[in-house]
Design an enzyme around this catalytic site. Sequence first.
Site, PDB file in Angstrom:
ATOM      1  N   TRP A  46       0.777  -1.294   0.211  1.00  0.00           N
ATOM      2  CA  TRP A  46      -0.032   0.285   0.039  1.00  0.00           C
ATOM      3  C   TRP A  46       0.732   1.338   0.076  1.00  0.00           C
ATOM      4  O   TRP A  46       1.740   1.175  -0.470  1.00  0.00           O
ATOM      5  CB  TRP A  46      -1.105  -0.329   1.341  1.00  0.00           C
ATOM      6  CG  TRP A  46      -1.044  -0.098   2.508  1.00  0.00           C
ATOM      7  CD1 TRP A  46      -0.875   1.167   3.439  1.00  0.00           C
ATOM      8  CD2 TRP A  46      -0.089  -1.827   3.177  1.00  0.00           C
ATOM      9  NE1 TRP A  46      -0.133   0.067   4.646  1.00  0.00           N
ATOM     10  CE2 TRP A  46       0.190  -0.963   4.298  1.00  0.00           C
ATOM     11  CE3 TRP A  46      -0.343  -2.804   3.027  1.00  0.00           C
ATOM     12  CZ2 TRP A  46       0.552  -1.829   5.959  1.00  0.00           C
ATOM     13  CZ3 TRP A  46       0.239  -3.303   3.661  1.00  0.00           C
ATOM     14  CH2 TRP A  46       0.733  -3.428   4.948  1.00  0.00           C
ATOM     15  N   ASP A  47       0.926   2.247   0.780  1.00  0.00           N
ATOM     16  CA  ASP A  47       1.223   3.355   1.297  1.00  0.00           C
ATOM     17  C   ASP A  47       2.867   3.175   0.548  1.00  0.00           C
ATOM     18  O   ASP A  47       3.882   2.431   0.547  1.00  0.00           O
ATOM     19  CB  ASP A  47       1.680   3.930   1.918  1.00  0.00           C
ATOM     20  CG  ASP A  47       0.403   4.620   3.251  1.00  0.00           C
ATOM     21  OD1 ASP A  47      -0.650   3.880   2.465  1.00  0.00           O
ATOM     22  OD2 ASP A  47       0.686   5.179   3.919  1.00  0.00           O
ATOM     23  N   ALA A 117       4.419   4.405   6.872  1.00  0.00           N
ATOM     24  CA  ALA A 117       4.725   5.366   6.204  1.00  0.00           C
ATOM     25  C   ALA A 117       5.841   6.336   6.141  1.00  0.00           C
ATOM     26  O   ALA A 117       6.196   6.986   7.514  1.00  0.00           O
ATOM     27  CB  ALA A 117       3.280   6.091   5.075  1.00  0.00           C
ATOM     28  N   ARG A 197       3.390  11.360  12.612  1.00  0.00           N
ATOM     29  CA  ARG A 197       3.181  10.047  11.244  1.00  0.00           C
ATOM     30  C   ARG A 197       3.703  10.588   9.914  1.00  0.00           C
ATOM     31  O   ARG A 197       3.593  12.251  10.230  1.00  0.00           O
ATOM     32  CB  ARG A 197       2.564   8.344  12.010  1.00  0.00           C
ATOM     33  CG  ARG A 197       1.661   9.311  10.883  1.00  0.00           C
ATOM     34  CD  ARG A 197       0.261   8.172  10.649  1.00  0.00           C
ATOM     35  NE  ARG A 197      -0.518   7.434  10.187  1.00  0.00           N
ATOM     36  CZ  ARG A 197      -1.565   7.631  10.878  1.00  0.00           C
ATOM     37  NH1 ARG A 197      -1.889   8.022  11.800  1.00  0.00           N
ATOM     38  NH2 ARG A 197      -2.857   8.364  10.541  1.00  0.00           N
ATOM     39  N   ASP A 198       4.626   9.718   9.549  1.00  0.00           N
ATOM     40  CA  ASP A 198       4.873   9.851   7.795  1.00  0.00           C
ATOM     41  C   ASP A 198       5.841  11.277   7.932  1.00  0.00           C
ATOM     42  O   ASP A 198       5.503  12.077   7.090  1.00  0.00           O
ATOM     43  CB  ASP A 198       3.293  10.352   7.097  1.00  0.00           C
ATOM     44  CG  ASP A 198       1.943   9.389   7.127  1.00  0.00           C
ATOM     45  OD1 ASP A 198       2.474   8.437   8.047  1.00  0.00           O
ATOM     46  OD2 ASP A 198       1.214   9.288   7.075  1.00  0.00           O
ATOM     47  N   GLU A 270      -3.476  13.026   5.981  1.00  0.00           N
ATOM     48  CA  GLU A 270      -1.982  11.845   5.600  1.00  0.00           C
ATOM     49  C   GLU A 270      -1.049  12.200   4.713  1.00  0.00           C
ATOM     50  O   GLU A 270      -0.929  13.359   3.420  1.00  0.00           O
ATOM     51  CB  GLU A 270      -3.156  10.707   5.540  1.00  0.00           C
ATOM     52  CG  GLU A 270      -3.724  10.155   6.974  1.00  0.00           C
ATOM     53  CD  GLU A 270      -3.984   9.232   6.566  1.00  0.00           C
ATOM     54  OE1 GLU A 270      -3.014   8.486   7.559  1.00  0.00           O
ATOM     55  OE2 GLU A 270      -4.770   8.853   6.346  1.00  0.00           O
TER      56      GLU A 270
HETATM   57  C1  FRU Z   1      -1.859   5.930   4.892  1.00  0.00           C
HETATM   58  C2  FRU Z   1      -1.920   5.625   6.478  1.00  0.00           C
HETATM   59  C3  FRU Z   1      -0.682   6.306   7.187  1.00  0.00           C
HETATM   60  C4  FRU Z   1       0.635   5.235   7.326  1.00  0.00           C
HETATM   61  C5  FRU Z   1      -0.063   4.411   7.006  1.00  0.00           C
HETATM   62  C6  FRU Z   1      -0.290   2.808   7.614  1.00  0.00           C
HETATM   63  O1  FRU Z   1      -2.682   4.960   4.709  1.00  0.00           O
HETATM   64  O2  FRU Z   1      -2.647   5.595   7.511  1.00  0.00           O
HETATM   65  O3  FRU Z   1      -0.635   7.209   7.473  1.00  0.00           O
HETATM   66  O4  FRU Z   1       1.841   5.982   8.138  1.00  0.00           O
HETATM   67  O5  FRU Z   1      -1.685   4.519   6.412  1.00  0.00           O
HETATM   68  O6  FRU Z   1      -0.641   1.370   6.988  1.00  0.00           O
END
Ligand code: FRU
Length: 434
Positions: A46-47, A117, A197-198, A270
């Site tokens: 995913w991310d 992420a 995060r991120d 996000e």
């Molecule tokens: C976005 C998210 C990010 C996080 C990740 C966790 O898709 O919520 O903010 O890092 O997914 O899976």
Amino acid sequence: MHDETPGSDTPAWTREHAAGITRRDDATAPVIYPPETNTDPDYHVWDTWLLRERDGSIATPGGYRVIFCLSAPAELLPGKRHDVATIRYFYSTDGEEWYRGGVAVDPDAAFGSRQWAGSALLDDDGTCYLYYTAAGQSGEEDLTYTQRLACAAGGTVETGGQGLSLQGPWEHEILAEPDGDWYETEDQSRGMIYTFRDPWFFEDPADGETYLLFEANTPVPEGSPACGGDAAQQEFNGSIGIAHSPSGDPTDWTLQGPLLDAVGVNQELERPHIVVDDGRYYLFTASHVHTFAPGLSGYDALYGFVADDLRGDYQPLNDSGLVLTNPKNAPFQAYSWMVYKHRNELLVTSFFNYYDFDRPSLDDVALLPEDEQMRRFGGTLAPTVRLGFGDGETWLRGVLKHGHLPTEDEDLPPADFAERYGTRDAEESGYLYR
Ligand code: FRU
């Protein structure tokens, strides 16, 4: 710790802006169908983010470009993937066919019980910095939702006869934790979902200063006058945070006050990131339908803002902030959009999320039998979407294949949606028909 005082002049995404969100045709991606093969048949991915150089350009060590993805074993129920997320990498020479590199951030050495992420920097001296979110604490028995910004530093990218590989040793470090003043701590959180995060590396081309953007929440204590004192709205307190590295050292960060605030508007901004074009700063973030404050409605979508310098004042793109969303009959088909510039258009990458699913809430996925939850989850890179942009507006121009991430030297075909939406492009530059 702080190098400026918090002020009330933080640029804001306001309720007035967000009230204008509607699913315009030129902000709506076409329906996605599954690709012939997934990015990694053994893993949900995913991310995703690209390995970049300090100035934000896409790194091409040995002629390869590299992406990093959150991943979890493909046999796992997709809804559980966040609990075991591990960062893997893939590399490609043509930006279309991705080869598996393996684990990028070793979960046994990393902070957190799982890694969420981030971003990745290949520095001028060849040193690699893998930024990630340390979610929870390593070794914890019951999952917690503490989040810290972390980094694996010191590795290198090796290329040669057999493709590309990341080589350690890596030194893991916690870079930033919420201060409780600009950025809410977990204990202060009153909202539905907590975020810190991120981390996303950014060098400001205006002055060469080095920053880290991240997703956060603004502290709104009970009894605060924010949102006219409306407690329900106050629980939605998303922000885009920023830290500065005075020395330019990619591991040395000082928190600064937020870049953008969405108190009373949305809880989760996000994966914030910036594209600079012609001296203008385009700030993008992904958010969800269920994280808008009461009285507002939005979509799982990419939102964006534009300013003349890093600190703003940011104005929402397309007046409301909505840049790109999913079609009404497939509202959760993609998520976690990331934008990069390709000549005079924006390329929007994301992952293929739930398809063949038109319920209003993603929570309803859990009502499906497990085999249907598996079948309807993409877990692979989504088609890349092409956007035109200018004058505070963005518009859909076309779609590339799943996981096709072109670099500068690739000429793209004429835009698919030229006739429907492209009049602005055509009038301006003739670019579409070049
Ligand atoms: C976005 C998210 C990010 C996080 C990740 C966790 O898709 O919520 O903010 O890092 O997914 O899976």
